[in-house]
Design a protein around this motif. Structure first.
Motif, mmCIF file in Angstrom:
data_model
loop_
_atom_site.group_PDB
_atom_site.id
_atom_site.type_symbol
_atom_site.label_atom_id
_atom_site.label_comp_id
_atom_site.label_asym_id
_atom_site.label_seq_id
_atom_site.Cartn_x
_atom_site.Cartn_y
_atom_site.Cartn_z
ATOM 1 N N ASP A 79 124.094 -20.563 -53.132
ATOM 2 C CA ASP A 79 125.029 -19.518 -53.556
ATOM 3 C C ASP A 79 125.768 -19.943 -54.823
ATOM 4 O O ASP A 79 125.939 -19.150 -55.763
ATOM 5 C CB ASP A 79 126.056 -19.235 -52.452
ATOM 6 C CG ASP A 79 125.480 -18.452 -51.283
ATOM 7 O OD1 ASP A 79 124.373 -17.889 -51.433
ATOM 8 O OD2 ASP A 79 126.133 -18.414 -50.223
ATOM 9 N N MET A 80 126.214 -21.199 -54.854
ATOM 10 C CA MET A 80 126.977 -21.663 -56.009
ATOM 11 C C MET A 80 126.108 -21.758 -57.256
ATOM 12 O O MET A 80 126.563 -21.449 -58.363
ATOM 13 C CB MET A 80 127.620 -23.017 -55.710
ATOM 14 C CG MET A 80 128.607 -23.473 -56.777
ATOM 15 S SD MET A 80 130.009 -22.335 -56.955
ATOM 16 C CE MET A 80 130.974 -22.783 -55.510
ATOM 17 N N ALA A 81 124.856 -22.184 -57.089
ATOM 18 C CA ALA A 81 123.956 -22.227 -58.235
ATOM 19 C C ALA A 81 123.786 -20.834 -58.831
ATOM 20 O O ALA A 81 123.793 -20.652 -60.054
ATOM 21 C CB ALA A 81 122.602 -22.803 -57.823
ATOM 22 N N MET A 82 123.632 -19.844 -57.971
ATOM 23 C CA MET A 82 123.500 -18.478 -58.461
ATOM 24 C C MET A 82 124.797 -17.979 -59.096
ATOM 25 O O MET A 82 124.769 -17.232 -60.090
ATOM 26 C CB MET A 82 123.079 -17.548 -57.327
ATOM 27 C CG MET A 82 121.633 -17.694 -56.905
ATOM 28 S SD MET A 82 120.454 -17.468 -58.269
ATOM 29 C CE MET A 82 120.861 -15.802 -58.824
ATOM 30 N N MET A 127 107.943 -27.092 -68.961
ATOM 31 C CA MET A 127 108.806 -26.129 -68.289
ATOM 32 C C MET A 127 110.154 -26.009 -68.991
ATOM 33 O O MET A 127 110.695 -24.907 -69.142
ATOM 34 C CB MET A 127 109.006 -26.521 -66.824
ATOM 35 C CG MET A 127 109.711 -25.444 -66.005
ATOM 36 S SD MET A 127 109.961 -25.900 -64.266
ATOM 37 C CE MET A 127 111.395 -26.977 -64.430
ATOM 38 N N LEU A 128 110.696 -27.124 -69.431
ATOM 39 C CA LEU A 128 111.979 -27.099 -70.129
ATOM 40 C C LEU A 128 111.903 -26.252 -71.398
ATOM 41 O O LEU A 128 112.878 -25.588 -71.766
ATOM 42 C CB LEU A 128 112.414 -28.520 -70.490
ATOM 43 C CG LEU A 128 112.794 -29.447 -69.335
ATOM 44 C CD1 LEU A 128 113.045 -30.856 -69.846
ATOM 45 C CD2 LEU A 128 114.013 -28.926 -68.594
ATOM 46 N N GLY A 129 110.772 -26.278 -72.044
ATOM 47 C CA GLY A 129 110.621 -25.522 -73.279
ATOM 48 C C GLY A 129 110.353 -24.043 -73.074
ATOM 49 O O GLY A 129 110.394 -23.271 -74.042
ATOM 50 N N GLN A 130 110.101 -23.642 -71.822
ATOM 51 C CA GLN A 130 109.747 -22.248 -71.544
ATOM 52 C C GLN A 130 110.840 -21.474 -70.823
ATOM 53 O O GLN A 130 110.879 -20.238 -70.911
ATOM 54 C CB GLN A 130 108.471 -22.218 -70.687
ATOM 55 C CG GLN A 130 107.243 -22.783 -71.382
ATOM 56 C CD GLN A 130 106.116 -23.070 -70.407
ATOM 57 O OE1 GLN A 130 106.257 -22.899 -69.187
ATOM 58 N NE2 GLN A 130 104.988 -23.529 -70.933
ATOM 59 N N ALA A 131 111.722 -22.161 -70.131
ATOM 60 C CA ALA A 131 112.662 -21.478 -69.234
ATOM 61 C C ALA A 131 113.931 -21.044 -69.951
ATOM 62 O O ALA A 131 114.424 -21.714 -70.861
ATOM 63 C CB ALA A 131 113.017 -22.395 -68.067
ATOM 64 N N ASP A 132 114.472 -19.919 -69.491
ATOM 65 C CA ASP A 132 115.774 -19.444 -69.973
ATOM 66 C C ASP A 132 116.916 -20.153 -69.244
ATOM 67 O O ASP A 132 118.005 -20.322 -69.796
ATOM 68 C CB ASP A 132 115.896 -17.937 -69.747
ATOM 69 C CG ASP A 132 114.822 -17.155 -70.467
ATOM 70 O OD1 ASP A 132 114.911 -17.018 -71.699
ATOM 71 O OD2 ASP A 132 113.871 -16.707 -69.788
ATOM 72 N N PHE A 133 116.663 -20.528 -67.993
ATOM 73 C CA PHE A 133 117.633 -21.250 -67.173
ATOM 74 C C PHE A 133 116.935 -22.453 -66.553
ATOM 75 O O PHE A 133 115.798 -22.346 -66.100
ATOM 76 C CB PHE A 133 118.195 -20.365 -66.053
ATOM 77 C CG PHE A 133 118.907 -19.146 -66.527
ATOM 78 C CD1 PHE A 133 120.262 -19.175 -66.817
ATOM 79 C CD2 PHE A 133 118.220 -17.949 -66.688
ATOM 80 C CE1 PHE A 133 120.921 -18.040 -67.261
ATOM 81 C CE2 PHE A 133 118.863 -16.806 -67.127
ATOM 82 C CZ PHE A 133 120.218 -16.847 -67.423
ATOM 83 N N ILE A 134 117.641 -23.570 -66.511
ATOM 84 C CA ILE A 134 117.153 -24.764 -65.826
ATOM 85 C C ILE A 134 118.171 -25.118 -64.741
ATOM 86 O O ILE A 134 119.362 -25.283 -65.028
ATOM 87 C CB ILE A 134 116.981 -25.958 -66.782
ATOM 88 C CG1 ILE A 134 115.893 -25.666 -67.807
ATOM 89 C CG2 ILE A 134 116.659 -27.227 -65.999
ATOM 90 C CD1 ILE A 134 114.492 -25.557 -67.237
ATOM 91 N N SER A 135 117.701 -25.232 -63.510
ATOM 92 C CA SER A 135 118.571 -25.607 -62.392
ATOM 93 C C SER A 135 118.128 -26.955 -61.839
ATOM 94 O O SER A 135 116.977 -27.119 -61.434
ATOM 95 C CB SER A 135 118.507 -24.540 -61.291
ATOM 96 O OG SER A 135 119.303 -24.901 -60.190
#
Length: 332
Positions: A114-117, A207-215
């Motif tokens: 929940d907090m991540a979201m 993946m780091l170069g493609q994502a809009d968000f990294i969790s």
């Protein structure tokens, strides 16, 4: 220690204040020494505690290192950690001395997700910045160009560490129209990938170069220390956001602050920090960062469930059985 050798009323030392209902139950069941203040024990008090107890109940704020374990008396045979992460405990030293270590897996999953979201939603939409403007009286009314942020729907979320929490985040993120990619030590079974609708990315840099968000949702250990170092932070897109509810040590914090100041990444939502409770002063000055005081798991329900798992581990051990949440060799 055999079953007959284990104390039926073990001496238990708790290093921090816990929920009242948990403290009361521990006092009923064991010879319990509760912490009188809601603050970390100093080193001298902690050293005295491990020298004279059967069970230690520490939290992530306590450094249970090799020197402290070496100072433990022969009675100490169980470290029943209050929390899931055990990177603050020297597991090798504990094993060498015959001390069992337990943790409390599973109870924080939903709250942490929940907090991540919440962070994922708040950063691109500038919620905290907007709230500050309202409280300060700076708001002068609606304008078409005011407080513009970025849409979440249709973006890509990259999850680093696809355990319980990572999967719970993925399920929530799908409801907001995000596509999910993940990087993990091991690929998930097909049935799990289909359930969370996630695509495996064996190459973290890609993946780091493609994502809009990294969790970030992996544990901290020797392999993951500074997993996001200066080089990997530079791989992230300039419009990408970082979310970290796991451990501050996963990120090279100085490099992250440099990137946030320079605008080479768009922003960050941070619940954990490299040198807690100390925070880099530069982070406080940035509007593109949401800072929280390590509160992802801070719900009444989670704290009480954690305490009940600690109690269950102690009772099983005292009864001569293997604790259900024993941390085994190779834990990460």
């Amino acid at each position: 220690m055999t079953e007959d050798d284990r104390p039926h009323n073990p001496r238990v030392v708790v290093t921090h204040r816990l929920p009242a209902v948990i403290e009361a139950r521990m006092a009923e069941l064991f010879d319990t020494m509760l912490s009188p203040e809601d603050a970390a024990m100093d080193r001298a008090t902690l050293t005295e505690a491990v020298a004279n107890c059967d069970v230690l109940v520490p939290t992530l704020a306590d450094q249970i290192d090799a020197a402290l374990i070496d100072a433990a008396g022969p009675r100490l045979k169980l470290i029943a950690n209050f929390g899931n992460g055990v990177d603050h405990i020297d597991l090798k030293a504990a094993r060498a001395k015959g001390i069992i270590v337990t943790n409390t897996p599973g109870v924080l999953t939903q709250d942490a997700a929940d907090m991540a979201m919440a962070l994922l939603l708040s950063i691109p939409r500038r919620l905290v910045e907007g709230e500050r403007r309202m409280r300060s009286g700076e708001w002068t009314g609606w304008r078409p160009t005011a407080m513009l942020g970025h849409r979440i729907h249709g973006k890509t979320l990259g999850i680093v560490g696809m355990g319980r929490i990572g999967q719970a985040i993925a399920l929530r993120a799908r409801g907001f129209g995000l596509s999910i990619r993940y990087h993990n030590r091991h690929r998930l079974p097909d049935v799990v990938e289909r359930a969370v609708d996630a695509t495996f990315c064996p190459d973290l840099d890609a993946m780091l170069g493609q994502a809009d968000f990294i969790s970030l949702n992996c544990p901290h250990n020797d392999e993951t220390h500074h997993l996001l170092d200066r080089r990997r932070i530079a791989v992230m897109r300039p419009d990408a956001y970082l979310i970290n509810i796991a451990r501050g040590e996963l990120v090279e914090e100085r490099a992250l602050v440099d990137a946030l100041e320079a605008g080479t990444i768009a922003g960050a939502g941070l619940d954990v920090f490299a040198h807690e409770p100390a925070i880099d002063a530069r982070l406080r000055a940035l509007n593109n960062v949401v800072l929280l005081p390590h509160m992802a798991s801070a719900t009444i329900e989670a704290r009480e469930e954690t305490g009940n798992k600690v109690i269950a581990n102690i009772r099983m051990w005292a009864d001569g059985h293997r604790p259900p949440d024993q941390v085994l060799e190779g834990w990460v």
